[in-house]
Design an enzyme around this catalytic site. Structure first.
Site, PDB file in Angstrom:
ATOM      1  N   ARG A 121       1.825   2.332  43.796  1.00  0.00           N
ATOM      2  CA  ARG A 121       2.852   1.707  44.635  1.00  0.00           C
ATOM      3  C   ARG A 121       2.277   1.662  46.038  1.00  0.00           C
ATOM      4  NH1 ARG A 121       8.660   0.990  45.707  1.00  0.00           N
ATOM      5  NH2 ARG A 121       8.792   0.943  43.455  1.00  0.00           N
ATOM      6  N   ARG A 140      12.513   6.936  42.572  1.00  0.00           N
ATOM      7  CA  ARG A 140      13.033   6.398  41.307  1.00  0.00           C
ATOM      8  C   ARG A 140      11.903   5.889  40.424  1.00  0.00           C
ATOM      9  NH1 ARG A 140      18.407   4.388  42.425  1.00  0.00           N
ATOM     10  NH2 ARG A 140      18.103   2.826  40.827  1.00  0.00           N
ATOM     11  N   THR A 141      11.052   5.057  41.003  1.00  0.00           N
ATOM     12  CA  THR A 141       9.974   4.478  40.194  1.00  0.00           C
ATOM     13  C   THR A 141       8.969   5.556  39.781  1.00  0.00           C
ATOM     14  OG1 THR A 141      10.277   2.393  41.363  1.00  0.00           O
ATOM     15  CG2 THR A 141       8.231   2.657  40.134  1.00  0.00           C
ATOM     16  N   HIS A 167       6.366  -6.570  41.083  1.00  0.00           N
ATOM     17  CA  HIS A 167       6.788  -5.305  40.493  1.00  0.00           C
ATOM     18  C   HIS A 167       6.974  -5.574  38.999  1.00  0.00           C
ATOM     19  CE1 HIS A 167       8.293  -1.399  40.058  1.00  0.00           C
ATOM     20  NE2 HIS A 167       9.349  -1.414  40.842  1.00  0.00           N
ATOM     21  N   LYS A 180      -3.490  11.143  56.884  1.00  0.00           N
ATOM     22  CA  LYS A 180      -4.479  11.436  57.924  1.00  0.00           C
ATOM     23  C   LYS A 180      -5.443  10.271  58.091  1.00  0.00           C
ATOM     24  CE  LYS A 180      -4.402  16.206  56.384  1.00  0.00           C
ATOM     25  NZ  LYS A 180      -5.144  16.984  55.377  1.00  0.00           N
TER      26      LYS A 180
END
Lengths: 439, 317
Positions: free
Chosen positions: B105, B55-56, B135, B83
C-alpha cells in the site's frame, strides 16, 4: 603554429556539395573545392560522407554548478555538450546559490572558460532567488564579465503579471530577453504528468496544457503591450504553438524553443511509471508532438533547446511522485532531431543548422556562434556522420548523471568531431582537450 | 494469472472468475470452526504499508494466516521509511529476507508497478492500493459481493447495473471497479459532480452522470465512495451540506432503489456525508459483508499468485 591548422577534406557543408575547410587561428581561413586545400603543415581530416554544421548552441542547459555538483559540474556538462556537437550552452540560473548576482554569473562563466570545451554563457535569474517577487540585479549581470543577455527563472514561472511586465521592459536597456518557463502555478500544483485520458487512468495528477497556454498567451500580450522581446522556453503543446504563430503574424517579438524529447517522446511512456520519463513540462500527446514538429519545421518555433537536466541516480530510482523532473539532453539532441525532423523530411541539414545554431545564437545575442560556414568566420563547427547510427548507452555518457530516456535506443546519426574556435573538442567521437581532467 | 496483481486490468474474464470461484470455495472454509489451511506453509508474505490502512492490512494478514503463510508486517510508521529510506532499499531488504509475495500500500500511484518491474525483488507483488490509481483486491471483493447478491454466487455480472457515486477523481476503488466490472459484463455508471470526474473519463468502459436521482430506479448495486471533507477547500464542491444534498445517499434516495438492490461502501464511511446512518445500517446494506468477503478474496489472490498446492490437499487438513 602548424598544429593549430586543420584541413577538413570532402565535407558536405550543411548537407550540400563537398568542400575542403581550412581552420587556422580560430577562424575558417579558406573554403575550397574538395581536395584543393593545401595541407602543408596541417592536420588532415578525411570527412568524406560527413556533414558540417555550425557548432550547436543550446539555449537551455542545467549545469547544476554551483550547488549540485553530484549531478553535474560545469566541466562534466561541458564535456557532454562538446560530445553532442555544441560549441555554446546557456547555463540556467536555478543553481544553489541562484545565479541572480553578477558574482554568481561570473563564477559560472569563469568555470566554463576554465573547462575550455564549450562557451558557457550564464543565464541570469529574473527575480531574486527565483522567488518571483523582486527583480534580481539584471543590469549588473548584463554588464558583468559574463555579459548576460538571457534572463530566466526557469524551473519556475514568473507568474506575477506585474513582475513579468517590469522584467520585459527593464531588459530592453541592454537588449536582453526574458525566457519564460510558462507554467501557471495554481493549475499545476503537485502535477505529475500531462493531463488527459492517460493521467486519469494512471491516477497521476494532471499538468493541463492550458496551464502553459494561459501564460504564453498572457506573455505575448504583455510583450506586445510594452514592445519587448519574449522567449518561450520548452514549448510543449499544440495550443501554445497556435498562440505563438498568431503573435508572430501580428509582429510580436516572440521566439520559442522546443526540447528534443518533446519532438520524439509521448506520454505513453509514463505507463511504465519509470521516472526517467518524468520531466517538466511533461511529455505530451502524439498530436502535440506532431504540432511541435510542424512548428519547428515552419519556423514558428525558432530553436531546439535541450533542457538538459542531470539528476543523480537516487532522485530517479524511486517511485514516480518522489522522483525529480528532468532528463539529459546534450549528448542525444542532434540524434533525436535527426530522427524526428531529418529522417521524416521535415528539415534538411541547413534547417537543422538554423534551428540548433543560427537562431539560438541570435536569440541569446551570442556573437561568434551560429555563423555561416564561410571564410573569415569563427571556426565553430560540428562534423556528423549521417549514416552512422548510434545506440545510447547511459554508462558511456560524458555527463556525470545517467538519466537519459533514450537508453538502448538507436539514433540515426553520430557526432564525429566538434571544433571550438578552430581547436578540436571532439575527434573521432571522443572528447579531447579541455583544461581539466574529468573527475 | 500474471505473476503480479497491480491493476484490475491484469485480470481477463477467466482470471477474474477463477479468483471469484476460488474465493467462494475458500469462504466455505472460513465458515468452519477451524479456519486454517496448510496451503502456503513455509511461504512468506510481507505486508508493506507505506500508508495507514488498518482495515486492508488486517484483511491481508488474516488471509495469509489462514493459508498458513508466515506474515511480516512492515509499516512506514516506526520503520526506517519514516527516516527517509527509499522504496528501493526497503524492497532490497525484503528481498534479502526472502519474501515470496509483497502486498504493498503506497500513497504514490504506480509504486507497486515500480516494485514489480524494477528488478528489486523476485516475488509476486499485490497492489493493496496505490495513490489515486488502483485497488484491485477491493474491486474483486466488491464483485464477489455483487455476485452473491445479484447473480446467485456464480458466473459473471452480465447486464447487472452498478452505480458508483462520489469522488471518482481521487478514488483508486472506482478505477479498479470500473475495469473489473466491465470485464465481468456489468453496466457501470459513475455519478459525481463534474469536478470529481477525471479528465478523459469518457474513454473509460462506463457511463457517467451528474444526476444521482436519475439512476437509482435502474440500479442493482449502488456503491458510495468516501469523500474527504477537505476537498471543498480545493473548490471541488462548495460545502459538505451541498455535497450531501446532491450526491449523498439518504433514506429518501434509498427508497427509490429497486427492492433487490444492494448498498455498498468500501469504507471507511463518513456517516452523514456521502451516506446517511440509516442507509449504512439498513438491511440492504452489505457493507459489513464486504469486509468478510475481503478476506476470502485476498486468500484466493495469494493462493493463486503463489501457486500453492492444489486446493483439494488443503481442505483435508
Amino acid at each position: 603554429m602548424s598544429n593549430d591548422t586543420y584541413v577538413i577534406r570532402h565535407v558536405s557543408v550543411l548537407g550540400g556539395d563537398p568542400a575542403d575547410l581550412v581552420l587556422r587561428d580560430g577562424v575558417i581561413a579558406e573554403v575550397t573545392a574538395p581536395g584543393a586545400a593545401s595541407a602543408e603543415g596541417a592536420t588532415e581530416i578525411d570527412a568524406t560522407g560527413l556533414v558540417a554544421l555550425p557548432g550547436l548552441v543550446d539555449l537551455h542547459t542545467h549545469l547544476r554548478e554551483p550547488g549540485r555538483e553530484d549531478a553535474e559540474t560545469v566541466e562534466t556538462g561541458s564535456r557532454a555538450a562538446a560530445a553532442g556537437g555544441f560549441t555554446a550552452v546557456f547555463a540556467m540560473a536555478n543553481t544553489d546559490p541562484v545565479a541572480d548576482t553578477a558574482g554568481t554569473v561570473e563564477q559560472v562563466w569563469r568555470l566554463g572558460h576554465e573547462a575550455g570545451l564549450v562557451d558557457v554563457q550564464p543565464v541570469g535569474a529574473v527575480t531574486l532567488g527565483l522567488g518571483g517577487r523582486q527583480l534580481a540585479e539584471l543590469g549588473a549581470m548584463a554588464t558583468s564579465a559574463a555579459q548576460v543577455r538571457v534572463f530566466s527563472d526557469d524551473g519556475r514561472c514568473v507568474h506575477d503579471a506585474v513582475i513579468m511586465r517590469r522584467a520585459l521592459e527593464y531588459v530592453k536597456a541592454f537588449d536582453g530577453v526574458v525566457a519564460q518557463h510558462a507554467q501557471e502555478p495554481r493549475l499545476t500544483e503537485d502535477a505529475q504528468m500531462n493531463e488527459g485520458p492517460l493521467s486519469g487512468v494512471l491516477g497521476l495528477r494532471g499538468w493541463p496544457a492550458v496551464a502553459e497556454e494561459a501564460i504564453v498567451a498572457r506573455d505575448v500580450l504583455l510583450a506586445e503591450h510594452v514592445g519587448s522581446r519574449l522567449h518561450v522556453c520548452h514549448v510543449s503543446t499544440a495550443g501554445s504553438v497556435e498562440i505563438i504563430r498568431a503573435a508572430k503574424a501580428r509582429g510580436v517579438d516572440v521566439t520559442a524553443e522546443v526540447t528534443p524529447h518533446h519532438l520524439l517522446l509521448t506520454e505513453q511512456l509514463v505507463t511504465s511509471y519509470d521516472p526517467v520519463y518524468k520531466v517538466n513540462p511533461p511529455l505530451r500527446s502524439e498530436a502535440d508532438v506532431a504540432a511541435l514538429r510542424a512548428a519547428l519545421a515552419d519556423g514558428t518555433i525558432d530553436a531546439v533547446a535541450t533542457d538538459h537536466a542531470p539528476h543523480p541516480v537516487e532522485d530517479k530510482d524511486c517511485e514516480w511522485s518522489a522522483a525529480a523532473m528532468g532528463m539529459l539532453g546534450l549528448e542525444t539532441a542532434l540524434g533525436v532531431v535527426a530522427e524526428a525532423m531529418v529522417s521524416t523530411g521535415l528539415l534538411d541539414w541547413a534547417g537543422v543548422a538554423d534551428r540548433m545554431s543560427v537562431r539560438p545564437a541570435r536569440i541569446g545575442r551570442l556573437d561568434g556562434h551560429g555563423r555561416p560556414i564561410a571564410a573569415g568566420e569563427p571556426a565553430n563547427l560540428v562534423l556528423l556522420d549521417p549514416t552512422a547510427p548510434r545506440t545510447v548507452d547511459p554508462a558511456a555518457l560524458q555527463s556525470r548523471s545517467h538519466n537519459t530516456p533514450y537508453a538502448g535506443r538507436t539514433l540515426p546519426v553520430s557526432v564525429v568531431a566538434t571544433f571550438l574556435r578552430g581547436r578540436p573538442t571532439v575527434l573521432d567521437g571522443a572528447v579531447v582537450g579541455g583544461a581539466a581532467v574529468r573527475a | 494469472m500474471k505473476r503480479h496483481l497491480l491493476s484490475a486490468a491484469d485480470l481477463d474474464r477467466d482470471d477474474a472468475l477463477l479468483v471469484l470461484d476460488t474465493a467462494a470455495e475458500l469462504a466455505q472454509i472460513t465458515d468452519r470452526a477451524v479456519k486454517k489451511l496448510p496451503t502456503l506453509r513455509g511461504r512468506t508474505v510481507v505486508n508493506l504499508f507505506f500508508e495507514d490502512s488498518t482495515r486492508t492490512r488486517i484483511s491481508f494478514e488474516a488471509a495469509a494466516k489462514r493459508l498458513s503463510a508466515d506474515v511480516i508486517n512492515f509499516s512506514a510508521k516506526g520503520s526506517s521509511v519514516s527516516k527517509g529510506e527509499s522504496l528501493k532499499d526497503t524492497a532490497l531488504t525484503l528481498e534479502a529476507m526472502g519474501a515470496d509475495a509483497v502486498v504493498i500500500r503506497h500513497s504514490s500511484s504506480g509504486a507497486p508497478h515500480r516494485l514489480a518491474h524494477s528488478g528489486w525483488i523476485q516475488g509476486s507483488v499485490v497492489n493493496a492500493g496505490d495513490g489515486t490509481h488502483e485497488h484491485p483486491t477491493q474491486s474483486l471483493l466488491d464483485a464477489f459481493t455483487m455476485r452473491r447478491h445479484l447473480a446467485g454466487g456464480k458466473g459473471d455480472l452480465e447486464g447487472r447495473r452498478v452505480t458508483i457515486v462520489g469522488d471518482v477523481l481521487h478514488s483508486r476503488v472506482a478505477r479498479s471497479n470500473v475495469l473489473l466490472l466491465a470485464t465481468l459484463g456489468a453496466e457501470v455508471t459513475l455519478v459525481a459532480p463534474p469536478t470529481l470526474l477525471p479528465v478523459g473519463v469518457e474513454t473509460w468502459p462506463c457511463a457517467t452522470s451528474y444526476d444521482l436521482d436519475a439512476h437509482l430506479k435502474h440500479t442493482d448495486a449502488v456503491m458510495m465512495l468516501r469523500v474527504q471533507r477537505e476537498r471543498m477547500n480545493a473548490a471541488f464542491f462548495p460545502s459538505e451540506r451541498e455535497y450531501s444534498r446532491r450526491y449523498g445517499l439518504d433514506a429518501r434516495r434509498m427508497a427509490q432503489l429497486p427492492d433487490h438492490a444492494i448498498v455498498m461502501h468500501p469504507g471507511p464511511m463518513n456517516r452523514g456525508m456521502e451516506i446517511a446512518a440509516e442507509v449504512a445500517d439498513a438491511p440492504r446494506s452489505v457493507i459489513v459483508e464486504q469486509v468478510a468477503n475481503g478476506v476470502s478474496v485476498r486468500m484466493a489472490v495469494l493462493y493463486l499468485l503463489l501457486g500453492g498446492a492444489n486446493l483439494g490437499d488443503g481442505t483435508e487438513a
